[in-house]
Design a protein around this motif. Structure first.
Motif: not given
Lengths: 729, 729
Positions: B616, B441, B576, B571-574, B579, B436-438
């Motif tokens: 990516t 993180k 590019k 750490y977030e899908q998609n 911050y 999971w992306w979570e």
């Protein structure tokens, strides 16, 4: 496949003969020679569609589901599922919404009209492929091209206008599983009064019923239901009872007796009513895919309507099945056979699974049958093949029942399970989420895809249903839900109470301020909601629907609300601010309370990336360039709101205009043109503004303009309205 | 409570007499009259501590747990738990780490030395209170004050230096549950060779054993284990077998027979060995709280060491219990009793729960006993009261066994369950996370708190253990794990394979580039790791440990790594890009591959908020002002790395200096001063740099400096090293 085209260029591809989902309300297609865009192959009884994706294509849509606004990188299923654990590995939630858009060099969209399971591998197995598996060979595919807005508009035009709730449904709503008795409901109403917090509705969850029997009321706990309704009505608070899908099997219970007598329930493969167990214990499911049954079940609501109830929520209508008799028997048998054995570990896990997998099993769904009404008469269909139509049609039954009771009154209706086409009949809530920050984010990200599927009247259980909420989470969540058409605070049995006064005094104050601000926003929200509905647009949209720069395509945590404002909710614990991307210059309105307006909390921020400070009780709303946001003075009920003291906040570089829609909020007369329009115009010449208000709404009498220019300066202009006669209709 | 103070100002408060956790290695306390900071009350056999929190106080620590770097707003438990679902509602994971810091106007920290359950309500129930419930009355509390760094340093000094792995443990490691046989393991090794991807270790999960019996090898699947070890050794790849806590009950199985014979297992309340079921079916647990048992169990490792195995991982040592005989019997009995009954819904849920709650039940933990070694002799203690010491001591047994085998060789050791003090004996992985992306993180956010608890050699299952990983997730995760001491790709049975070549060619290339870059980073990572360990500092720290501005306190997704660089993982899908907050000017090194260094991918970014583009396959590393980052030329094994061609990337405004630590990587000789130090100095005068390299590492022969100044200009300075004799030791 046969190919058709509509006058506005929508293509339709027909494979076999789809069962009547009745999702399409316009059918002006003529035969055509268009070619299908992707590859299409049949394997046994399934159909595989495949489309190449470019590296940077974004996929929008798929309605109610987990993960981000851009759905790329996961496998989803359209299969209505009662699963309260909305973790990122899940493939489906309660709704089945087969509409999506590919946003790339060419934008295209697709709606697959099919009532069974469809699986979408959206660049997961292969990053550059969208693979779709339809579990069947009879379906219609609608194909759209254009701008993102045009594609949504084409699709929404096909499925017809969405459900319009009464205007009070834009007020604050309070729910808990469960307010256990009449005195508790009264105490909750009193709580709002004591804390001076606006509220428009209080819900009854399953425990108001007698043994969970639909359309009954527990005499022990609600000894005088009519008095409760009346008491709340005097306070102008609506009471919203729940209705579940399963009808309890109980001798002399009229709904059960009636249903059995007329063969109104779904049958098993022996032709006997299918037995499932849900909250009431053993139940039958009304066969709402049959028109006669829909009419019968819809009429059951009339008794409550007679008592003055004006709204309901339909739950457990995927339909959820805790267990079936056969499923439970098999599981117990399996467990029993392990007794006294020296279990190897595989057997132990099989034992665990035998119990764990007992609920909502496909085996049960495949053992249930409908007598579906079609144009060729009644058709015996297996439930699994039309699973996604169940929640849709049981809620449609209610809506049709309401219309038979009063065809010019808007009733309030929410449902958990849904399907494209159901949006005509009801709003939805996003199901049994958790008090997790992740689910606040999911709520934010789900709003646009719900809207694409036609669900404009929607919202999540604010504060979270399962698990315990912190004060901070409830505050932050409400800061977002302040903008969603459905604003309902709901929590589950056994979790921390989360009515607005249940934390500390500071939190109560913040929540009061936020809810009051919501009421100030109702005219704008209602106006934008009605316009989005009538025009087939989105209420919440990703930034890419209005801005064409590359950055806007990637923003996953900001939303446009209508054409005027952008939302940048805080969805992280302990955060004191957040990052914001502005595709153009905008004015930030830093909301603390409605009253704080007078301090002119406006700041011009320039196009680009920003970090803004937002303390726990602060919400940012961004007003777009040459756009106006209208507020009204808050009151404690939607019915008390009027337009006599309006506030317009504008970011005016040159000129701005806004048309505020309003109507009686309770009937369908707006369809005959009975609505008001208030036109606000602001023109800036050098440093002076000329403002005008043109209206056929007689309540409008004074408007205060807060006008911010492209240097960030704020001028206040007050305008009295002298009305002669309606000019605009 | 009795009060003490140490020469460096640490306070100690003693309540009763704590069971010997053996977590404190320094004891120089003298009696004192200090007062306890918070309130302390006894309720029955529990102790309640309560501390007021200021509105903006931040709470760091609590080691391995869910949620953010700032732990405020949730309830946590210190209670080692085998729970693979690391969702935000969980209170505990595998480790129990009772150290935390309150960061506010005054910074203070606390370590509660106690082996049982402790609950921390960190501003959840009441936003402004930290409430701690200790399930007991015998404990020691250590209290620290100072800067954040000082507090960590004081605590880490008390608990002693952490585990030092062999240097090859900084290489890439590959795992899966399970590589099922000898040929599969060889095929995996060949896969790395065929794809030219560096690797240093391949793991064996439980299926290498004969019926999951510790210290056995399946003859059917691993017919020549010695040959496998040798073949891999020739390739310079380490084979790392798993050892579980439970010892299978099986006649003639020597570990079992031996253990029973000597009463080495935990007993039940009848004084008979306690029976639990885990992977092997029925097992006993070695009573490792007893010194004699620890010695016996540790010696079991010797046979594998003799064969050339140099590392292990210890699993299931919370200890996890799938079921106990009594627990299973009760559950089956309950289920059986429901047969044929018309279940009401509460009974149905009770039935589900009876099976669901069978694993890791407190009832079982409370039925198990230890003969704990104390200074007063053997003490019979209930397992529940010392639960958190179990994983600690079974891994300590291994470490002590290794030292008896060879006391000057570093063996590789990982464990799942842990406790403060165990950090001396082993590294940890963060348990059974998900793809999971979570959880990427969570991995990022957990690194600092693990370090605070002493766990420097740590990392997560990269790519995620449970569920299926997308190529993008594996790439992004590896972009972070590239910097964590433990870099292990691990996935569960039944999930998508995720070795670096299992996706598409482009992904294989990206993963190769990232892993090669990791090898280029090994000298820096190893140097910083050893310095953090020796000096009692953090390897990964929140920004607030180095910067005092308000913004730095709130950053939850950037980490400082050592003193020189800052990480800003995506750490977030998609996504590019992302911050980034810079508390001071820094130079961004945009990593694509080691070879891409020559394109000088450096950019000066000024103090403040930024949005950076990161495709990516791109990773950003920020070099702090007047700091140097050292890289070496990558090879396919850590052993092949040498310092002959070093690269130094520096952001030099005025002058910068770095000391690169190195040693033999395999022994403890560094404790006797046998290590090398390479001192890099850069001084900037106007636009010229003078560089110097001073070293006692004879391999250092050429250094290329990429020096970026405060205008963002990059100069390349090459320096040949002529060494006379070692100057620095």
């Amino acid at each position: 496949m046969k190919t058709f085209i509509s006058p506005n260029g929508v293509r339709k591809f027909t494979s076999g003969k789809v069962l009547p989902t009745e999702t399409i309300t316009v059918n002006d297609f003529i035969p055509s020679v268009e070619k299908f865009k992707g590859s299409i192959t049949n394997n046994n009884d399934n159909t595989q569609l495949s489309f190449e994706l470019n590296r940077d294509d974004i996929i929008y849509g798929l309605g109610q589901n987990v993960r981000g606004i851009n759905k790329r990188g996961h496998i989803y299923e359209a299969f209505c599922s009662d699963d309260p654990n909305h973790t990122p590995d899940k493939k489906s939630l309660y709704g089945a919404h087969n509409f999506f858009i590919v946003h790339g060099a060419i934008n295209w969209g697709m709606y697959i009209d099919f009532p069974g399971k469809i699986t979408y591998d959206v660049g997961f197995t292969n990053s550059n492929l969208l693979d779709i598996l339809i579990e069947g060979v009879d379906f219609d595919i609608y194909y759209f091209e254009g701008t993102l807005k045009e594609i949504v508009n084409q699709f929404r035009t096909l499925i017809g206008q969405s459900y319009v709730p009464p205007k009070w449904a834009f007020g604050y709503q309070q729910c808990r599983w469960s307010y256990e008795d009449q005195s508790k409901v009264n105490a909750i109403a009193d709580g709002f009064e004591a804390h001076d917090i606006p509220v428009d509705a209080i819900y009854l969850d399953i425990d108001y019923m007698e043994d969970y029997k639909d359309f009954t009321v527990s005499e022990a706990r609600f000894p005088d239901f009519q008095a409760l309704i009346n008491t709340l009505k005097e306070k102008d608070i609506k009471l919203v009872p729940i209705i579940d899908a399963g009808v309890k099997i109980e001798k002399d219970y009229s709904v059960y007796e009636d249903g059995v007598k007329h063969n109104y329930f779904c049958n098993d493969n022996q032709g006997k009513p299918f037995v499932a167990a849900v909250w009431p214990g053993k139940v039958h499911f009304p066969d709402v895919l049959n028109k006669e049954v829909r009419e019968w079940f819809g009429n059951q609501y009339h008794a409550f309507l007679e008592m003055g109830i004006e709204g309901f929520w339909n739950d457990m209508n995927e339909p959820a099945i805790f267990y079936s008799e056969d499923g439970l028997k098999d599981a117990i048998e399996f467990v029993k056979n392990q007794e006294g054995k020296n279990l190897d570990i595989n057997t132990f896990f099989a034992l665990k699974d035998s119990i764990l997998n007992i609920s909502n099993s496909n085996k049960d769904y495949k053992s249930m049958y409908h007598r579906m009404t079609t144009e060729d008469g009644e058709l015996l269909v297996n439930h699994y093949d039309v699973h996604n139509l169940y929640g849709y049609n049981i809620t449609r039954a209610a809506d049709e029942g309401f219309k038979r009771f009063d065809d010019n009154k808007r009733f309030f209706m929410l449902t958990r399970a849904s399907h494209i086409g159901m949006a005509k009949h009801s709003g939805i809530w996003t199901g049994d989420n958790h008090s997790w920050w992740e689910h606040l984010k999911l709520n934010i990200q789900m709003m646009p895809s719900l809207g694409m599927a036609g669900f404009l009247y929607a919202g999540a259980d604010t504060g979270g249903f399962g698990f315990n909420a912190s004060a901070e989470l409830v505050v932050r969540w409400l800061e977002f839900s302040m903008f969603t058409p459905l604003l309902r605070n709901h929590s589950a049995m056994g979790t921390r109470v989360q009515e607005p006064w249940q934390f500390d005094d500071e939190t109560t104050k913040h929540l009061r301020d936020i809810i009051r601000m919501r009421y100030a926003l109702v005219p704008y929200l209602y106006s934008e909601f009605m316009k989005a509905n009538i025009n087939g647009n989105l209420l919440f949209s990703p930034l890419s629907f209005a801005f064409e720069d590359e950055q806007s395509k990637r923003v996953e945590d900001q939303l446009l609300l209508g054409d005027e404002i952008m939302l940048t909710p805080v969805y992280e614990q302990n955060a004191k601010g957040r990052y914001v991307y502005l595709p153009e210059d905008m004015v930030m309105y830093l909301i603390k309370s409605y009253e704080d307006l007078e301090s002119k909390p406006f700041e011009l921020l320039h196009k680009g990336y920003h970090h803004i400070e937002l303390d726990t009780h602060e919400t940012a709303v961004f007003i777009r360039k040459n756009k106006l946001l209208v507020l009204t003075k808050p009151h404690n009920r939607v019915s008390q709101l009027n337009n006599d003291e309006l506030v317009v906040i504008g970011f005016v570089e040159s000129a701005a205009e806004y048309n505020l829609y309003n109507d009686d909020g309770s009937s369908f007369d707006f369809r005959d043109g009975k609505f008001t329009k208030t036109n606000f115009k602001v023109v800036k010449e050098q440093s002076n503004y000329s403002v005008s208000v043109d209206t056929n709404d007689y309540s409008v009498s004074a408007v205060t303009f807060y006008l911010i220019d492209d240097l960030g300066d704020c001028q206040v202009v007050k305008q009295g309205i002298v009305q002669d006669k309606p000019k605009l209709v």
